[in-house]
Each structure stands twice: as C-alpha cells, then as structure tokens.
Enzyme design. Sequence first.
Site, PDB file in Angstrom:
ATOM      1  N   LYS A  70      37.530 -22.679  -1.208  1.00 60.02           N
ATOM      2  CA  LYS A  70      37.685 -23.940  -0.464  1.00 60.02           C
ATOM      3  C   LYS A  70      38.923 -24.742  -0.873  1.00 60.02           C
ATOM      4  O   LYS A  70      39.443 -25.521  -0.079  1.00 60.02           O
ATOM      5  CB  LYS A  70      36.445 -24.822  -0.658  1.00 60.02           C
ATOM      6  CG  LYS A  70      35.240 -24.350   0.117  1.00 60.02           C
ATOM      7  CD  LYS A  70      34.066 -25.279  -0.090  1.00 60.02           C
ATOM      8  CE  LYS A  70      32.863 -24.797   0.692  1.00 60.02           C
ATOM      9  NZ  LYS A  70      31.668 -25.603   0.437  1.00 60.02           N
ATOM     10  N   ASP A 106      31.803 -30.986   4.780  1.00 59.31           N
ATOM     11  CA  ASP A 106      30.762 -30.940   3.744  1.00 59.31           C
ATOM     12  C   ASP A 106      30.283 -32.326   3.307  1.00 59.31           C
ATOM     13  O   ASP A 106      29.090 -32.564   3.159  1.00 59.31           O
ATOM     14  CB  ASP A 106      31.294 -30.260   2.474  1.00 59.31           C
ATOM     15  CG  ASP A 106      31.240 -28.744   2.551  1.00 59.31           C
ATOM     16  OD1 ASP A 106      30.449 -28.221   3.348  1.00 59.31           O
ATOM     17  OD2 ASP A 106      31.988 -28.102   1.796  1.00 59.31           O
TER      18      ASP A 106
END
Length: 284
Positions: A70, A106
């Site tokens: 990520k 997220d």
Amino acid sequence: MIDLQTKLVGLIGKPLEHSLSPWMHNETYTRLGLNMAYLPIEVLENDLETVINGIRKMNFIGFNVTIPHKISIIPYLDDIDPLAKQIGSVNTITCCNGFLKGYNTDGEGFVSYLETSQGINCSDKVFLIMGSGGASRAIAMTLAARKAKKIYLFNRTIEKAKQLASEIMSYYDCICQAKNLDDTTLKALIKKADVLINTTSVGLYPNIDQTPVKYDLLSSHLIVADIIYNPLHTRLLQEAKEKGCGIVTGEGMFVNQGAKAFAIWTKQPAPYSMMKRVLEEKLI
Ligand code: ATR
C-alpha cells in the site's frame, strides 16, 4: 462468461489466501449482470514494478492493493488523490489507457463504521493503535481529521510509528505519540485509552491463535476494534468480549472500502447492501 469486453479489476498483495475481496466483488458483478472480473494476483515486493507495468498494458480498469504494497506502490503511480497523498498509502487504483491514479478508501471506511456501529463521537476520544503500516496511516490520519483527543501509535518498528506521528501532527492539531511495543507501556496507556484498534496482521487467517495484545492487558472500559475480517472474531476480539469490552469487527471497514472502490471504478453508486450480504454468506 469472460470475453474480450470483460473489464478486469483485481487485488495485488501477498499473502492473499485470507482475502474475500475476489468473492465479494465477483459475486456482486454476477448478481448485477456486469461484465467484470476481479482477479487475485499475489505479488512479491521485488516483482511489484514488473506487475504494475504489465497491468498498464492490459484491459484493467483498476485494482485494489493490500499488504505489503500500500505504501511502496506510490512511486509507480502517475497521479494520486490528495487524501491518499496525505495519508501516504493507497488501496484503490484506477487504470485508464495505462494511466494509474491512486486513492485511499480505508480510513473513511473504518472510521465511519466505528462511529455508526458504536454511536461514538471520535472528537473527545483517546485512541491506541497497534501498527503503523498502510492501514494504520489511513485510520490514524482520518481520526486526527475527526479531531481525536490523542492517538498512541504502537509499532514493532518504532521508526515507522515516529514518522507517522510527526506527519499527523504536521497536518492536524492532534497529539500523536509513537510507542514501543512493550507490555509495561501498553498496560499504562490502555488505562488512558477509550478505543484500541488493531491494524497489524497479527491474528489473520491462518494464524488465528495469535493476538497483538495479551488477554491480561485488556480492560472492560475499552472499545476494541480489529480491521481483520477473516476470521471475523479474531482472538483479540474474542478475548476483549470475554473481558466485557465493546467490540468492532473488520467487516464494516471491509465492505465500506470495497463499496467505495466499486463506485470509483464503475462511476456508479455502489450496491452496499448487496456487497454486505454477499460477504456475510462467506464469513465464519
Ligand atoms: P497494511 O497495509 O495492511 O497496513 P503493512 O503496511 O504491511 O500492511 O503494515 C503491517 C503492520 O503490521 C505494520 O505495522 C507491521 O509492523 P512493522 O512496521 O514493524 O513491520 C505490523 N506487523 C506485521 N506483522 C507483525 C507481527 N508479527 N508483530 C507485530 N506487528 C506486526
């Protein structure tokens, strides 16, 4: 049926054996009659650039990114959404004629679920976050943006926690401190915290007997959240429940981030309820 018109999306990370994203997305596409396919693609860190360049040349409209890419994927992107840039981590990418743009869904996915499921207001709360990787970055930045009172970041690699704490304080008027992962410090700060959030992979399938916080350190005044959704009731959450804590499972964040990715890729409103139902059919 997959044919030349099929729009490809997918997930890159390693390991992926725990991931229910392929199931949740593919089953949703089938139920909606969309000609799309979501592929799980396991990628080693050293192969990331090669895989990204391959995706640029194929009929992908986007993909998700998970552990451990990520953060390391950012240099390979052509553009980045301002929120993802500030967070310093990307979990959703669009691909248009080989041009890659990164987003982060997220943080908002987790925090909005925490607020609605627990009916809490983050602005007067003290948070203790286990981990300082990509997911932790997203959640901690979003909590700081919601005016969290204080955030303690515990991480195995303290330098990463220190770096994140200083970035958060450069953006927001929020006290954020990096802490070493030791039981004495953890015990002292758990007493001061309102919400404990696990963002590490400790307890993730198949290592379901592991926990990031020992049973004896947990205390009933806490709300304990885990972003792991496989298993849904991690050892941490089972033990927290036994201690009388409020618990928040990883399902809400998972569905929220998946729904946001669907909307970004298809430019259509996400079928949130359907995605949640599809996921629940699989969860243990
Ligand atoms: P994600 O994008 O899902 O957050 P990540 O960026 O790879 O994944 O971050 C994983 C987090 O879990 C990190 O904080 C990592 O700690 P390090 O920074 O020290 O690597 C933490 N983590 C992973 N395995 C761990 C373990 N066995 N014990 C403690 N922390 C662990």
